[in-house]
Design an enzyme around this catalytic site. Structure first.
Site, PDB file in Angstrom:
ATOM      1  N   HIS A  80      41.410  39.079  58.237  1.00 33.63           N
ATOM      2  CA  HIS A  80      41.671  38.636  56.858  1.00 33.63           C
ATOM      3  C   HIS A  80      42.558  37.397  56.867  1.00 33.63           C
ATOM      4  CE1 HIS A  80      42.649  40.077  52.498  1.00 33.63           C
ATOM      5  NE2 HIS A  80      42.840  38.774  52.606  1.00 33.63           N
ATOM      6  N   HIS A  82      43.056  33.330  55.014  1.00 37.10           N
ATOM      7  CA  HIS A  82      42.655  32.345  54.008  1.00 37.10           C
ATOM      8  C   HIS A  82      42.967  30.954  54.536  1.00 37.10           C
ATOM      9  CE1 HIS A  82      42.286  35.501  50.894  1.00 37.10           C
ATOM     10  NE2 HIS A  82      43.352  36.028  51.465  1.00 37.10           N
ATOM     11  N   ARG A  84      42.212  27.096  53.431  1.00 34.97           N
ATOM     12  CA  ARG A  84      41.975  26.667  52.046  1.00 34.97           C
ATOM     13  C   ARG A  84      40.910  25.601  51.893  1.00 34.97           C
ATOM     14  NH1 ARG A  84      44.068  31.085  49.646  1.00 34.97           N
ATOM     15  NH2 ARG A  84      46.336  31.237  49.845  1.00 34.97           N
ATOM     16  N   ASP A 173      37.805  39.021  47.735  1.00 33.24           N
ATOM     17  CA  ASP A 173      39.253  39.077  47.952  1.00 33.24           C
ATOM     18  C   ASP A 173      39.999  37.925  47.301  1.00 33.24           C
ATOM     19  OD1 ASP A 173      41.597  40.357  49.337  1.00 33.24           O
ATOM     20  OD2 ASP A 173      41.757  38.286  49.994  1.00 33.24           O
ATOM     21  N   HIS A 258      44.424  45.295  53.232  1.00 34.87           N
ATOM     22  CA  HIS A 258      45.863  45.261  52.919  1.00 34.87           C
ATOM     23  C   HIS A 258      46.342  46.453  52.093  1.00 34.87           C
ATOM     24  CE1 HIS A 258      44.684  43.384  49.127  1.00 34.87           C
ATOM     25  NE2 HIS A 258      44.428  42.219  49.652  1.00 34.87           N
ATOM     26  N   ASN A 332      50.419  39.690  47.115  1.00 33.53           N
ATOM     27  CA  ASN A 332      49.569  40.699  46.472  1.00 33.53           C
ATOM     28  C   ASN A 332      48.806  41.460  47.554  1.00 33.53           C
ATOM     29  OD1 ASN A 332      47.611  42.175  45.158  1.00 33.53           O
ATOM     30  ND2 ASN A 332      46.850  40.489  43.895  1.00 33.53           N
ATOM     31  N   ASP A 359      46.299  38.710  56.393  1.00 35.95           N
ATOM     32  CA  ASP A 359      46.234  38.179  55.021  1.00 35.95           C
ATOM     33  C   ASP A 359      46.967  36.838  54.950  1.00 35.95           C
ATOM     34  OD1 ASP A 359      45.662  37.802  52.371  1.00 35.95           O
ATOM     35  OD2 ASP A 359      46.881  39.476  51.627  1.00 35.95           O
ATOM     36  N   HIS A 363      50.328  28.329  51.192  1.00 35.07           N
ATOM     37  CA  HIS A 363      50.438  27.598  49.924  1.00 35.07           C
ATOM     38  C   HIS A 363      51.300  26.369  50.148  1.00 35.07           C
ATOM     39  CE1 HIS A 363      48.501  30.544  47.362  1.00 35.07           C
ATOM     40  NE2 HIS A 363      49.202  31.500  47.937  1.00 35.07           N
TER      41      HIS A 363
END
Ligand SMILES: [Zn+2]
Length: 480
Positions: A80, A82, A84, A173, A258, A332, A359, A363
């Site tokens: 999992h 991310h 971007r 997700d 998660h 989250n 996860d 950012h």
């Protein structure tokens, strides 16, 4: 390559650059092989990227080698992450994400489809693969496809053509699949291809405007509570629908990602006992950090439990050491209580949780440097995952072999044999390895993270288990 500590007689000889085939002789390291369920002192030889030989040592040859020094394990698999790209390359690109993965010891990453646009069409998968190839990284990137078109939750994505194009499963997700009927259709349709649906379990009607785990910390800080029942009720719905679907579609599989509460993990424990085809993961931050951190505490979850297994009060304990409302802690699901963190560790120990997934959610500073409740959710975590997990190991909360399995064979089993993520220490095959020094602590700083996302609550902190070398597909991915 840093020289190993004098007391740890390990020699490493490497003469390569990133992407080059690795030549390597490791002598007298601690090898953890979760495939064979074996660990011990060993010599390892890699020639031209091929794992040429593993020689387990015993007797006098193994003297002085233990699991506190240099550890060799199969490269980690992250279920999992991310990255971007496309859409928010200021936060992470495929290339920077793959560098971060390699720094974290990962040789396979599974990318979530919540990019912009969402990965809901085969041509977007082709674009992702082109970006991976252009990065020059040997880390393997696999992709989940969106479960619904545009992740909008209104109609199914092109599940059949995405499956044929090679996605490893389906997920919305970032958000749950809110519609029960769409969730049911996605499970059934994906199941005909033998692919899992990965749900982010959250009943959004219970979390509207929520900021922090419902409890003492949220109350004192004046943050809107995020109840654990929002997760458990979504897990219960998913499991009930899975039980229906699997009767008609035997290939249907559900992966819950998660999980963060004692209650939802208990539901999965029971569903597994009932034989349902469900798997789940927990994150490094949920097993180690707790909602106390929002108040300014910085102790780990296991340090915040009283003798009866209840959460201690950080104000009463004098455990507040820094200022509250650090927005890098907004995630989250939210950081939970120390009781829930202990439940995540217990789930790993008894096999209820199949995997540790990062996860990883980078950012930009601009996006995160706002009031706690306005910050986007997520922690840049792929480079600190090993360190947090080793903190739990060092505290006696998780056996090292269990931790390594949850980062390798566990996630590979979740994906199934077709995904190509099987870890293996197979002689004659390209090497996929991570080498770390368990007792060598490193300081997490913005500069030390290869990720563009510096949004980590661990900035400034020391973590154990500095990664020395990551080899993916026989090629150098990271070298300290
Ligand atoms: Zn999620």
């Amino acid at each position: 390559m840093r020289a190993a500590a004098e007391s740890r007689p390990v020699s490493l000889g490497v003469s390569t650059d990133v992407g080059r085939k690795v030549e390597l002789d490791i002598s007298r390291a601690w090898l953890v092989d979760p495939v064979e369920g074996r660990e011990g002192a060993a010599d390892i030889v890699v020639r031209g990227g091929i794992l040429e030989a593993i020689m387990w040592l015993d007797g006098r040859d193994a003297d002085g080698v233990d699991d506190r020094g240099v550890v060799v394990a199969p490269g980690f698999v992250d279920l999992h992450a991310h990255f971007r790209e496309p859409g928010n390359e200021a936060a992470e690109t495929i290339a920077s994400g793959l560098s971060a993965a390699a720094h974290g010891g990962f040789t396979t990453v599974c990318l979530m489809p919540n990019t912009s646009p969402a990965l809901d069409q085969p041509w977007l998968l082709a674009g992702l693969r082109a970006a991976v190839a252009a990065s020059g990284s040997p880390v393997r990137a696999l992709a989940f496809g969106a479960a619904t078109a545009g992740r909008a939750g209104e109609q199914l994505a092109s599940i059949g053509s995405l499956a044929e194009a090679g996605v490893i499963g389906f997920s919305d997700d970032g958000a749950p699949i809110r519609s029960a009927v769409l969730f049911r259709s996605a499970l059934a349709y994906a199941g005909t291809f033998g692919l899992p649906v990965v749900d982010h379990p959250e009943d959004a009607t219970l979390t509207d405007g929520a900021e922090a785990n419902d409890g003492l910390i949220a109350t004192v800080l004046g943050l809107k509570g995020w109840p654990g029942s929002a997760e458990a009720s979504a897990v219960a719905r998913d499991l009930a629908i899975l039980a229906d679907v699997v009767r008609e579609v035997p290939g249907a599989r559900l992966h819950l990602t998660h999980l963060s509460t004692e209650g939802s993990l208990e539901l999965v424990r029971r569903a597994k006992a009932d034989g349902l085809p469900v798997t789940c993961d927990v994150t490094p931050h949920h097993l180690a950090l707790t909602d106390e951190w929002l108040a300014g505490a910085r102790r780990f979850g296991w340090e915040a439990l009283d003798a009866d297994g209840r959460a201690r009060d950080p104000w009463r304990d004098g455990a507040i050491v820094t200022r509250p409302y650090d927005s890098s802690l907004r995630v989250n699901p939210p950081l939970r209580s120390s009781v829930d963190a202990a439940a995540c560790l217990a789930a790993l120990r008894d096999g209820t949780a199949d995997a540790i997934a990062t996860d990883h959610a980078p950012h930009t500073e601009v996006d995160k440097d706002v009031e706690f409740g306005l910050a986007p959710n997520g922690i840049s975590g792929i480079e600190t995952a090993l360190g947090l997990v080793l903190e739990a190991v060092d505290a006696g909360r998780l056996p090292l072999a269990t931790a390594i399995a949850a980062l390798t064979t566990g996630p590979a089993r979740v994906l199934g044999s077709g995904a190509g993520a099987e870890p293996g220490l197979i002689e004659g095959q390209p090497a996929n390895l991570v080498i770390f020094d368990r007792s060598d602590r490193w300081t997490v700083t913005g500069e030390s993270l290869a990720s563009r996302g510096k949004n980590s609550p661990l900035i400034g902190r020391d973590l154990p288990g500095r990664v020395m070398l990551t080899i993916a597909g026989g090629r150098l991915a990271f070298e300290a």
